[in-house]
Motif scaffolding. Sequence first.
Motif, mmCIF file in Angstrom:
data_model
loop_
_atom_site.group_PDB
_atom_site.id
_atom_site.type_symbol
_atom_site.label_atom_id
_atom_site.label_comp_id
_atom_site.label_asym_id
_atom_site.label_seq_id
_atom_site.Cartn_x
_atom_site.Cartn_y
_atom_site.Cartn_z
ATOM 1 N N ALA A 11 -1.488 4.258 6.668
ATOM 2 C CA ALA A 11 -2.861 3.824 6.389
ATOM 3 C C ALA A 11 -3.479 4.739 5.324
ATOM 4 N N GLY A 12 -3.183 6.031 5.402
ATOM 5 C CA GLY A 12 -3.688 6.987 4.405
ATOM 6 C C GLY A 12 -3.168 6.645 3.009
ATOM 7 N N ILE A 13 -1.886 6.301 2.924
ATOM 8 C CA ILE A 13 -1.313 5.929 1.625
ATOM 9 C C ILE A 13 -1.953 4.623 1.135
ATOM 10 N N LEU B 26 0.604 13.567 2.707
ATOM 11 C CA LEU B 26 0.871 12.437 3.613
ATOM 12 C C LEU B 26 2.369 12.239 3.818
ATOM 13 N N LEU B 27 3.139 12.261 2.720
ATOM 14 C CA LEU B 27 4.592 12.064 2.840
ATOM 15 C C LEU B 27 5.217 13.171 3.673
ATOM 16 N N GLN B 28 4.775 14.416 3.452
ATOM 17 C CA GLN B 28 5.347 15.547 4.191
ATOM 18 C C GLN B 28 4.966 15.470 5.668
ATOM 19 N N LYS B 29 3.702 15.161 5.934
ATOM 20 C CA LYS B 29 3.231 15.076 7.321
ATOM 21 C C LYS B 29 3.850 13.887 8.061
ATOM 22 N N GLY B 30 4.229 12.874 7.304
ATOM 23 C CA GLY B 30 4.861 11.709 7.924
ATOM 24 C C GLY B 30 6.347 11.908 8.173
ATOM 25 N N GLY B 31 6.914 12.966 7.583
ATOM 26 C CA GLY B 31 8.349 13.208 7.739
ATOM 27 C C GLY B 31 9.189 12.503 6.685
ATOM 28 N N ALA B 32 8.527 11.797 5.742
ATOM 29 C CA ALA B 32 9.271 11.019 4.748
ATOM 30 C C ALA B 32 9.934 11.891 3.687
ATOM 31 N N THR B 33 9.620 13.179 3.672
ATOM 32 C CA THR B 33 10.268 14.075 2.711
ATOM 33 C C THR B 33 11.531 14.699 3.306
ATOM 34 N N GLU B 34 11.883 14.287 4.539
ATOM 35 C CA GLU B 34 13.072 14.815 5.218
ATOM 36 C C GLU B 34 14.271 13.907 4.973
ATOM 37 N N TYR B 35 15.360 14.484 4.522
ATOM 38 C CA TYR B 35 16.628 13.764 4.367
ATOM 39 C C TYR B 35 16.999 13.050 5.669
ATOM 40 N N ALA B 56 1.217 1.094 5.071
ATOM 41 C CA ALA B 56 0.587 1.293 3.758
ATOM 42 C C ALA B 56 0.371 -0.054 3.071
ATOM 43 N N VAL B 57 1.361 -0.945 3.197
ATOM 44 C CA VAL B 57 1.244 -2.255 2.550
ATOM 45 C C VAL B 57 0.123 -3.082 3.207
ATOM 46 N N VAL B 58 0.022 -3.029 4.543
ATOM 47 C CA VAL B 58 -1.047 -3.777 5.234
ATOM 48 C C VAL B 58 -2.425 -3.314 4.749
ATOM 49 N N VAL B 59 -2.654 -2.005 4.852
ATOM 50 C CA VAL B 59 -3.968 -1.454 4.467
ATOM 51 C C VAL B 59 -4.203 -1.647 2.969
ATOM 52 N N GLY B 60 -3.161 -1.382 2.173
ATOM 53 C CA GLY B 60 -3.290 -1.504 0.725
ATOM 54 C C GLY B 60 -3.546 -2.936 0.275
ATOM 55 N N THR B 61 -2.832 -3.894 0.857
ATOM 56 C CA THR B 61 -2.978 -5.297 0.444
ATOM 57 C C THR B 61 -4.410 -5.780 0.653
ATOM 58 N N VAL B 62 -4.942 -5.509 1.837
ATOM 59 C CA VAL B 62 -6.302 -5.969 2.146
ATOM 60 C C VAL B 62 -7.314 -5.307 1.208
ATOM 61 N N GLY B 63 -7.223 -3.989 1.086
ATOM 62 C CA GLY B 63 -8.207 -3.248 0.287
ATOM 63 C C GLY B 63 -8.147 -3.577 -1.191
ATOM 64 N N VAL B 64 -6.942 -3.606 -1.733
ATOM 65 C CA VAL B 64 -6.818 -3.830 -3.171
ATOM 66 C C VAL B 64 -7.228 -5.269 -3.533
ATOM 67 N N HIS B 65 -6.896 -6.245 -2.663
ATOM 68 C CA HIS B 65 -7.340 -7.610 -2.954
ATOM 69 C C HIS B 65 -8.844 -7.772 -2.783
ATOM 70 N N LEU B 66 -9.404 -6.979 -1.861
ATOM 71 C CA LEU B 66 -10.873 -6.983 -1.730
ATOM 72 C C LEU B 66 -11.506 -6.423 -3.007
ATOM 73 N N LEU B 67 -10.971 -5.305 -3.497
ATOM 74 C CA LEU B 67 -11.479 -4.725 -4.751
ATOM 75 C C LEU B 67 -11.351 -5.737 -5.892
ATOM 76 N N LYS B 68 -10.233 -6.476 -5.898
ATOM 77 C CA LYS B 68 -10.024 -7.471 -6.958
ATOM 78 C C LYS B 68 -11.056 -8.601 -6.835
ATOM 79 N N SER B 69 -11.262 -9.078 -5.588
ATOM 80 C CA SER B 69 -12.230 -10.166 -5.381
ATOM 81 C C SER B 69 -13.641 -9.745 -5.787
ATOM 82 N N LEU B 70 -13.937 -8.447 -5.608
ATOM 83 C CA LEU B 70 -15.262 -7.933 -5.966
ATOM 84 C C LEU B 70 -15.357 -7.592 -7.451
#
Lengths: 168, 185
Positions: A11-13, B26-35, B56-70
């Motif tokens: 969500a942060g990303i 965020l990536l480090q805290k999420g563990g995504a920087t770990e092999y 990220a895609v759920v939150v991003g899709t809604v927000g970015v399309h809202l920004l686009k609509s506005l």
Amino acid sequence: MERWSPYVVGAGIGVLSWLTFLLSDKPLGCSTAFARTSGMIEKLFRGPAVAEKPYYKKFAPEIDWEWMLVFGIVIGAFVSARISGTFEMRWVPALWAAHFGTAVLPRFLVALLGGVFMGLGARWAGGCTSGHGISGTLQLAVSSWIVAIGMFVGGIAAAHVIFRLIAA
Amino acid sequence: MLKGLHGRKGIQMVLALASGILFGVLLQKGGATEYDVIIGQLLLSDFTVLKIMLSAVVVGTVGVHLLKSLGLAELHPKPGSAGQSIVGSLIFGLGFATLGYCPGTVAGAVGQGSLDALVGGVVGILIGAGIFAALYPRLQRGILSKGNFGDVTLPRLFGVNEWIIVAPVVVLIVLLLRWLERAGF
């Protein structure tokens, strides 16, 4: 806390992507920064003519927005790891060591080879796990949905060959 | 649109650095920087990476399309072709499993002290990108232009209002995440 919930991080990303679209008119992405850097290094050795290569005409070998973003990732992860007390200089990840041993050279060579495929593939596909996988899919771009699925199909197949066949 | 802000180079460089730092945390805290976490995802034993990306895609899709609509943001979908998107993503996948990081998380892994990411991964990606730049003119005339479909988005492909696609995509991803949790991943 050493780790945060993947949903909080995701969500942060997502929110970060709103901000970069709003404030910078840019999607989050990482792999062109590597292409530009590669061009900058080549320029050091082979002179300004490198910038005339067709690919570097498209992606000039210079420091840009995305380059600063990738540089910021290094800093952010460093600060986060130090604060969490997880910063550690380490050559061989635990999962690798469990399957292939703790020798540095094999891990280095395989990481180098993997990097070459990744650099080639990311530029071939026009983006990476962030540029296509997150920023592209959230824009509902057809290319990005195909690439995101392809990256995982290829990655899952290759990981199973490496860890289930070669390591076994 | 904050066109004025977008054109101010110095501020943009600072914003990029700040966004990167936040992304890195965020990536480090999420563990995504770990092999181990990335390979765990590709071996289908640890679904952290997919959970991060899909939320990220759920939150991003809604927000970015809202920004686009506005009228506050513009989309920048990337173009693609069969030869580019399918072949490129499969080569990427091979690298993904062999390296165990991607171009963003490799930078984060460097920050947390992973030397295989720095000396192997980053150097390899730079070499791979250089090889692509050298091959580009030939690839561009050949495989990259095969099956070209341009920078089309799903709403444009189906010729509908974007919210008609945003809503089901978001619902499907949320259902998938809920199923993953219930299945114990």
